[in-house]
Design an enzyme around this catalytic site. Structure first.
Site, PDB file in Angstrom:
ATOM      1  N   SER A   3       0.825  -1.221   0.000  1.00 39.25           N
ATOM      2  CA  SER A   3       0.000   0.000   0.000  1.00 39.25           C
ATOM      3  C   SER A   3       0.860   1.272   0.000  1.00 39.25           C
ATOM      4  O   SER A   3       1.508   1.538  -0.984  1.00 39.25           O
ATOM      5  CB  SER A   3      -1.085   0.023   1.076  1.00 39.25           C
ATOM      6  OG  SER A   3      -2.041  -0.995   0.781  1.00 39.25           O
TER       7      SER A   3
ATOM      8  N   HIS B  55       2.786  14.735   4.986  1.00 40.57           N
ATOM      9  CA  HIS B  55       2.594  16.143   4.628  1.00 40.57           C
ATOM     10  C   HIS B  55       3.101  16.946   5.822  1.00 40.57           C
ATOM     11  O   HIS B  55       2.710  16.657   6.962  1.00 40.57           O
ATOM     12  CB  HIS B  55       1.115  16.476   4.411  1.00 40.57           C
ATOM     13  CG  HIS B  55       0.484  15.732   3.284  1.00 40.57           C
ATOM     14  ND1 HIS B  55       0.797  15.949   1.969  1.00 40.57           N
ATOM     15  CD2 HIS B  55      -0.439  14.740   3.275  1.00 40.57           C
ATOM     16  CE1 HIS B  55       0.083  15.150   1.197  1.00 40.57           C
ATOM     17  NE2 HIS B  55      -0.665  14.393   1.968  1.00 40.57           N
TER      18      HIS B  55
END
Lengths: 115, 115
Positions: free
Chosen positions: A63, A68
């Site tokens: 995955s 961020h």
């Protein structure tokens, strides 16, 4: 519960602000965390924003890991999404919390794909 | 609540199974959803797995859209993470639910970076 994936959402506050703005260091860190938790890296993509902040993803066969950063707030949002039982996302989470120097963090685990 | 980002986690079941295995179509779909919700695309990366399944990300200036598919289960995990007030992640969510043909879906919204 029989879920297809485990998704850890990390809210990392009071991090090392210089590191949160260092694209190369964050790329190395996310890739190392992926390897150390047993994942197979397929690729990555990182972007630096002006005047500050970095977004980056490491795509793994199991995955992804995403970050961020908001260096001005000492904050990073990190996602670690894995499928299968071999890869241990909590291992990557521990590494990232430690290396990013977060003194205030929360981990939320979501089970994805409960069929 | 004053959060830096909005993160929608979509659990999409009973989707179009052929579409969930079509890398090119999924790339187009995610890119279109990003544009339609007002995001600026910085790049993308998609991978197809054997014997089935696709993982893909569209990185946007406002964060990211991610999809992982399990065609054999008719299931897709989709994440739409946006920051700022201009981009509307719910618009992208509506488009993806409709286009993927999901007849059974859940949307969870997380506030990221509550400082």
């Amino acid at each position: 519960m029989n879920a297809l994936g485990r998704h850890l959402l990390l809210e990392l506050k009071d991090c090392d602000r210089d590191l949160l703005n260092d694209l190369d260091a964050l790329r190395k860190l996310l890739r190392a965390a992926a390897v150390d938790c047993g994942a197979e890296i397929l690729g990555d993509s990182f972007h630096r924003f002006s005047p500050q902040g970095v977004s980056g993803v490491v795509i793994i066969a199991e995955s992804h890991l995403f970050i961020h950063t908001w260096p001005e707030h000492g904050y990073a949002a990190v996602d670690i999404f894995t499928c299968g039982t071999r890869v241990k996302p909590e291992v990557a989470a521990e590494i990232l919390i430690k290396k990013l120097g977060s003194h205030n963090h929360v981990i939320i685990e979501m089970q994805r794909g409960i069929l």
